[in-house]
Write a protein that holds these residues in place. Structure first.
Motif, PDB file in Angstrom:
ATOM      1  N   HIS A   8      10.692   8.204 -10.086  1.00 25.79           N
ATOM      2  CA  HIS A   8      11.837   7.272  -9.554  1.00 25.79           C
ATOM      3  C   HIS A   8      12.589   6.850 -11.061  1.00 25.79           C
ATOM      4  N   SER A   9      13.497   6.817 -11.142  1.00 27.13           N
ATOM      5  CA  SER A   9      14.025   5.818 -12.104  1.00 27.13           C
ATOM      6  C   SER A   9      14.257   4.053 -12.162  1.00 27.13           C
ATOM      7  N   LYS A  10      15.310   4.526 -10.968  1.00 27.46           N
ATOM      8  CA  LYS A  10      15.057   3.497 -10.608  1.00 27.46           C
ATOM      9  C   LYS A  10      15.209   3.183  -9.019  1.00 27.46           C
ATOM     10  N   VAL A  11      14.889   2.096  -8.464  1.00 26.87           N
ATOM     11  CA  VAL A  11      13.502   1.374  -7.995  1.00 26.87           C
ATOM     12  C   VAL A  11      14.323   0.334  -6.498  1.00 26.87           C
ATOM     13  N   THR A  12      14.345  -0.002  -5.587  1.00 31.39           N
ATOM     14  CA  THR A  12      14.255  -1.515  -5.112  1.00 31.39           C
ATOM     15  C   THR A  12      13.948  -2.599  -5.056  1.00 31.39           C
ATOM     16  N   GLY A  13      14.297  -3.503  -4.365  1.00 32.06           N
ATOM     17  CA  GLY A  13      13.243  -4.505  -5.003  1.00 32.06           C
ATOM     18  C   GLY A  13      12.049  -5.083  -3.824  1.00 32.06           C
ATOM     19  N   GLN A  14      12.420  -3.636  -3.317  1.00 30.60           N
ATOM     20  CA  GLN A  14      10.580  -3.843  -1.869  1.00 30.60           C
ATOM     21  C   GLN A  14       9.440  -3.601  -2.711  1.00 30.60           C
ATOM     22  N   VAL A  15       8.209  -4.726  -2.937  1.00 29.87           N
ATOM     23  CA  VAL A  15       6.793  -3.364  -4.076  1.00 29.87           C
ATOM     24  C   VAL A  15       6.147  -3.722  -2.614  1.00 29.87           C
ATOM     25  N   PRO A  16       5.035  -3.435  -3.089  1.00 32.35           N
ATOM     26  CA  PRO A  16       3.857  -3.195  -2.472  1.00 32.35           C
ATOM     27  C   PRO A  16       3.107  -4.883  -2.562  1.00 32.35           C
ATOM     28  N   THR A  17       2.254  -5.456  -1.676  1.00 31.01           N
ATOM     29  CA  THR A  17       1.282  -6.577  -2.127  1.00 31.01           C
ATOM     30  C   THR A  17       0.679  -6.666  -2.628  1.00 31.01           C
ATOM     31  N   HIS A  18       0.198  -7.268  -3.066  1.00 32.46           N
ATOM     32  CA  HIS A  18      -1.569  -7.675  -3.893  1.00 32.46           C
ATOM     33  C   HIS A  18      -2.215  -6.579  -2.859  1.00 32.46           C
ATOM     34  N   ALA A  19      -2.497  -7.075  -1.593  1.00 32.42           N
ATOM     35  CA  ALA A  19      -3.517  -6.340  -0.683  1.00 32.42           C
ATOM     36  C   ALA A  19      -2.938  -5.128  -0.128  1.00 32.42           C
ATOM     37  N   GLU A  20      -1.854  -4.731  -0.122  1.00 26.26           N
ATOM     38  CA  GLU A  20      -1.395  -3.050  -0.129  1.00 26.26           C
ATOM     39  C   GLU A  20      -2.410  -1.907  -1.567  1.00 26.26           C
ATOM     40  N   LEU A  21      -2.331  -3.289  -2.666  1.00 25.48           N
ATOM     41  CA  LEU A  21      -2.517  -1.920  -3.609  1.00 25.48           C
ATOM     42  C   LEU A  21      -3.976  -1.894  -3.497  1.00 25.48           C
ATOM     43  N   LEU A  22      -5.135  -2.865  -3.162  1.00 28.60           N
ATOM     44  CA  LEU A  22      -5.790  -3.084  -3.403  1.00 28.60           C
ATOM     45  C   LEU A  22      -7.146  -1.328  -2.943  1.00 28.60           C
ATOM     46  N   PRO A  23      -6.479  -0.732  -1.754  1.00 24.55           N
ATOM     47  CA  PRO A  23      -7.159   0.222  -1.056  1.00 24.55           C
ATOM     48  C   PRO A  23      -6.944   1.767  -1.743  1.00 24.55           C
ATOM     49  N   LEU A  24      -5.025   1.513  -2.529  1.00 24.59           N
ATOM     50  CA  LEU A  24      -4.561   2.427  -3.303  1.00 24.59           C
ATOM     51  C   LEU A  24      -5.947   2.842  -4.882  1.00 24.59           C
ATOM     52  N   VAL A  25      -6.097   0.915  -4.945  1.00 24.31           N
ATOM     53  CA  VAL A  25      -6.672   0.848  -6.501  1.00 24.31           C
ATOM     54  C   VAL A  25      -8.379   1.880  -6.164  1.00 24.31           C
ATOM     55  N   ALA A  26      -8.599   1.501  -5.180  1.00 29.38           N
ATOM     56  CA  ALA A  26      -9.891   2.071  -5.089  1.00 29.38           C
ATOM     57  C   ALA A  26      -9.998   3.205  -5.071  1.00 29.38           C
ATOM     58  N   VAL A  27      -8.772   4.038  -4.137  1.00 31.29           N
ATOM     59  CA  VAL A  27      -8.947   5.639  -4.783  1.00 31.29           C
ATOM     60  C   VAL A  27      -8.661   5.889  -5.317  1.00 31.29           C
ATOM     61  N   ALA A  28      -8.092   5.348  -6.467  1.00 30.21           N
ATOM     62  CA  ALA A  28      -8.106   5.969  -7.688  1.00 30.21           C
ATOM     63  C   ALA A  28      -8.558   5.666  -8.664  1.00 30.21           C
ATOM     64  N   ALA A  29      -9.686   5.339  -8.355  1.00 29.63           N
ATOM     65  CA  ALA A  29     -10.470   5.469  -9.525  1.00 29.63           C
ATOM     66  C   ALA A  29     -11.893   5.871  -9.020  1.00 29.63           C
ATOM     67  N   ARG A  30     -11.291   7.022  -8.276  1.00 30.29           N
ATOM     68  CA  ARG A  30     -12.459   8.047  -7.791  1.00 30.29           C
ATOM     69  C   ARG A  30     -12.170   9.191  -8.501  1.00 30.29           C
ATOM     70  N   VAL A  31     -11.109   8.681  -9.255  1.00 32.00           N
ATOM     71  CA  VAL A  31     -10.580  10.144 -10.823  1.00 32.00           C
ATOM     72  C   VAL A  31     -12.167  10.263 -11.488  1.00 32.00           C
ATOM     73  N   ALA A  32     -12.667  11.588 -12.768  1.00 30.86           N
ATOM     74  CA  ALA A  32     -13.739  12.012 -12.888  1.00 30.86           C
ATOM     75  C   ALA A  32     -13.465  11.115 -14.275  1.00 30.86           C
ATOM     76  N   ASP A  33     -14.581  10.549 -13.819  1.00 34.60           N
ATOM     77  CA  ASP A  33     -15.000   9.143 -15.497  1.00 34.60           C
ATOM     78  C   ASP A  33     -16.703   9.382 -15.997  1.00 34.60           C
ATOM     79  N   HIS A  34     -16.757  10.526 -17.185  1.00 37.16           N
ATOM     80  CA  HIS A  34     -17.650  10.702 -17.798  1.00 37.16           C
ATOM     81  C   HIS A  34     -18.453   9.367 -17.621  1.00 37.16           C
ATOM     82  N   GLY A  35     -20.190   9.645 -17.552  1.00 35.70           N
ATOM     83  CA  GLY A  35     -20.585   7.935 -18.094  1.00 35.70           C
ATOM     84  C   GLY A  35     -20.504   6.545 -16.688  1.00 35.70           C
ATOM     85  N   ALA A  36     -19.548   6.954 -15.692  1.00 33.66           N
ATOM     86  CA  ALA A  36     -19.082   5.970 -14.482  1.00 33.66           C
ATOM     87  C   ALA A  36     -18.914   4.536 -15.735  1.00 33.66           C
TER      88      ALA A  36
END
Length: 185
Positions: free
Chosen positions: A14-42
């Motif tokens: 989406h090249s254009k977005v509105t001013g509504q955004v997720p909070t820091h608290a809403e981002l945290l669980p998403l970052v936790a899941v995103a960290a599950r990507v393959a990571d050689h050597g952890a």
């Protein structure tokens, strides 16, 4: 599995977005899941930086400096406004670790994987996302503005916001997967 395929298939930038955004608290669980990507050597060779409010203006000023422009140059105002296109930018940083077995390119790939996974998760949560970079991404002024260490490289920013009501469905040309998946001969 079909739910996952459908969710990924719906993803679009989406090249254009509105001013509504997720909070820091809403981002945290998403970052936790995103960290599950393959990571050689952890090694976890990545980190993310939230840019909100005035931080986006300071980034724009760093971009102007990186381009060698002054405030009098009309291009400076256009460039300074780029980080203001979304209320939330998430800087994607490859935070490289010393390793005899994991090459730098592979560590950068992990950081990119986290960013892509996070963009998918944000999209599935209903947020509009676009990964942006450009020629100024790895310049000294932009590097310094983010407070990056010598071993770190900025890969770009996820611009995040609400999906506008008038957003058109993403159009992406279909591929023939057989053209991209082959067997080792």
């Amino acid at each position: 599995m079909s739910d996952l395929l459908e969710a990924v298939g719906r993803r679009r930038s989406h090249s254009k977005v509105t001013g509504q955004v997720p909070t820091h608290a809403e981002l945290l669980p998403l970052v936790a899941v995103a960290a599950r990507v393959a990571d050689h050597g952890a090694l976890r060779p990545w980190r993310l930086i939230e840019l909100r409010g005035e931080a986006r203006r300071r980034l724009g000023e760093a971009m102007v400096r990186a381009a060698g422009l002054t405030g009098a140059d009309p291009e400076a105002a256009r460039l300074a406004a780029k980080p203001l296109r979304a209320e939330l930018l998430i800087a994607v940083v490859a935070s490289r670790r010393e390793s005899e077995s994991v090459a730098v390119w592979e560590q950068d790939a992990v950081a990119a994987g986290v960013a892509h996974m996070l963009s998918l998760l944000l999209s599935e949560q209903g947020w509009g996302v676009m990964w942006r970079s450009g020629s100024l991404t790895r310049t000294r002024p932009v590097h310094d503005a983010h407070g990056l260490a010598a071993s770190e490289a900025l890969l770009g920013w996820l611009y995040v916001g609400g999906v506008p009501n008038d957003a058109k469905p993403g159009v992406r040309q279909s591929i023939d997967p057989g053209d991209f998946l082959s067997s080792f001969q």
